[in-house]
Design an enzyme around this catalytic site. Structure first.
Site, PDB file in Angstrom:
ATOM      1  N   TYR A 155      -4.164   3.606   8.468  1.00 23.11           N
ATOM      2  CA  TYR A 155      -3.726   4.114   7.165  1.00 23.11           C
ATOM      3  C   TYR A 155      -2.605   5.142   7.338  1.00 23.11           C
ATOM      4  O   TYR A 155      -1.603   5.116   6.623  1.00 23.11           O
ATOM      5  CB  TYR A 155      -4.925   4.726   6.460  1.00 23.11           C
ATOM      6  CG  TYR A 155      -4.676   5.259   5.076  1.00 23.11           C
ATOM      7  CD1 TYR A 155      -4.447   4.411   4.005  1.00 23.11           C
ATOM      8  CD2 TYR A 155      -4.696   6.635   4.835  1.00 23.11           C
ATOM      9  CE1 TYR A 155      -4.250   4.906   2.727  1.00 23.11           C
ATOM     10  CE2 TYR A 155      -4.492   7.142   3.560  1.00 23.11           C
ATOM     11  CZ  TYR A 155      -4.275   6.274   2.515  1.00 23.11           C
ATOM     12  OH  TYR A 155      -4.066   6.769   1.243  1.00 23.11           O
ATOM     13  N   LYS A 159       1.165   4.970   5.867  1.00 26.17           N
ATOM     14  CA  LYS A 159       1.641   5.990   4.934  1.00 26.17           C
ATOM     15  C   LYS A 159       2.814   6.773   5.515  1.00 26.17           C
ATOM     16  O   LYS A 159       3.651   7.296   4.762  1.00 26.17           O
ATOM     17  CB  LYS A 159       0.495   6.924   4.549  1.00 26.17           C
ATOM     18  CG  LYS A 159      -0.534   6.273   3.633  1.00 26.17           C
ATOM     19  CD  LYS A 159       0.114   5.687   2.394  1.00 26.17           C
ATOM     20  CE  LYS A 159      -0.878   5.297   1.321  1.00 26.17           C
ATOM     21  NZ  LYS A 159      -0.215   4.659   0.163  1.00 26.17           N
TER      22      LYS A 159
END
Length: 291
Positions: A155, A159
Site C-alpha cells: 500500500y 501511495k
C-alpha cells in the site's frame, strides 16, 4: 473570501460508493457540480442521494483498472454533459501483511487499483482537459506512502507512486491550466475501521476530509501540492532538499559519512520544481568550486 462553487462543472469521483469518495461526491454536488459516481457495484445509492438533494449525478459500475470500462465511462460523460473538469482518483483497496509475508498477488492487486487505476483514469480525461484549457486532478496518497507503516509495504509503495505521478503531471499540465494535487486523508472508512479505536473513528468522519479535497480541485487551487486532512485538521506535507555540501570533485564514501550531519541538518531546505532543478543546483555548485 468568496464561496468555492462548481456550477457548470463535471466531476468524476472514483470509489465513490462509500467512505471518502461518497463524501467528496456529495460535497461537490452540494456546490453545483454534476457528479459521476464511479464504483465497483455501489454507485447507484450515492447517485440517488445526490438526486434527492436536488443535484445531478450519473453512476458507473466498473473497475478503475479496466481501461476499456473507463474509456466507455468517459465517452458516456462527454455524450451526456460535454465536458470533464475534475477527476478525483479515490478508489483504493488494502491487502495488509508484513513485507516478508506479502504474496506477489497482494502487491499486484494494490498496485493495480491505486497506481494503474489512477494512471488509466487520468489518461482517459487528460486530452479532454488539454483541449478545454482547464482541468483539476486529485490523487489520493496516504501517510503510509509518505512516512511508511508496518504491514503496508504494498500500500505504501502504491501511495508513494501516485505522488511521483502527481509531480510530473503537474509539470506537464501547467501550460494547459491543468492542476494536479494529492490528498493524504485520515478518515474512518471501510478501509480503516478495523485499524482505529471507536473514539478515533468518531472524530475522523470522511466529511472532515472533503473540504481539503474540494479546495484542491477548485478554480484557484494550487498545483503539485499535497494536503493531509482529517478530523477538521489540515496540514501540508512537503518534499524538500537541503542546499547540499560540496565534497569536492572526487568524494569518497568516508567524506559523505564525515559530512552527513552537515548534509542532513542544513538550514534552507526547500522544494524543487522538477528533477532538473536538482541537477542544475549540483552543476552550479560544482562550477563555483572551479571558479
Amino acid at each position: 473570501m468568496s464561496e468555492i462553487r462548481f456550477d457548470g462543472q463535471v466531476a468524476i469521483v472514483t470509489g465513490a460508493g462509500g467512505g471518502l469518495g461518497r463524501a467528496h461526491a456529495l460535497a461537490l454536488a452540494g456546490r453545483g457540480a454534476r457528479v459521476v459516481v464511479m464504483d465497483l457495484g455501489g454507485a447507484q445509492p450515492v447517485v440517488d442521494e445526490i438526486a434527492a438533494a436536488g443535484g445531478e449525478a450519473m453512476g458507473w459500475d466498473g473497475s478503475v483498472s479496466d481501461a476499456g470500462a473507463v474509456a466507455a465511462l468517459v465517452a458516456a460523460v462527454m455524450d451526456s454533459w460535454g465536458r470533464i473538469d475534475i477527476l478525483i482518483n479515490n478508489a483504493g483497496i488494502l491487502r495488509d501483511k508484513s513485507f516478508a509475508k506479502t504474496p506477489l498477488d497482494a502487491f499486484d492487486a494494490v498496485m493495480d487499483v491505486h497506481v494503474r487505476g489512477s494512471w488509466i483514469c487520468t489518461q482517459a480525461v487528460w486530452e479532454i482537459m488539454r483541449a478545454q484549457g482547464y482541468g483539476r486532478v486529485l490523487m489520493t496518497t496516504s501517510s503510509s506512502g509518505l512516512y511508511g507503516n508496518f504491514g503496508q509495504a504494498n500500500y505504501a509503495a502504491a501511495k508513494g507512486a501516485v505522488v511521483g505521478l502527481m509531480n510530473t503531471l503537474a509539470i506537464e499540465g501547467a501550460k494547459h491550466n491543468i492542476r494536479v494535487n494529492a490528498l493524504s486523508p485520515a478518515a474512518a472508512t471501510q478501509m480503516t475501521r478495523d485499524l482505529l479505536p471507536p473514539e478515533a473513528l468518531d472524530l475522523l468522519a470522511p466529511e472532515t476530509v472533503s473540504p481539503a479535497a474540494l479546495f484542491l480541485v477548485s478554480r484557484n487551487a494550487p498545483t503539485k501540492t499535497i494536503l493531509a486532512a482529517g478530523a477538521g485538521i489540515v496540514a501540508l506535507p512537503a518534499i524538500t532538499e537541503t542546499p547540499g555540501v560540496d565534497l569536492g570533485p572526487a568524494p569518497r564514501p568516508e567524506d559523505v559519512a564525515e559530512a552527513f550531519d552537515r548534509i542532513a541538518t542544513q538550514r534552507g531546505a526547500e522544494p524543487l520544481d522538477a528533477a532538473w532543478a536538482q541537477t542544475r543546483k549540483f552543476v552550479e555548485m560544482a562550477e563555483r568550486r572551479r571558479g
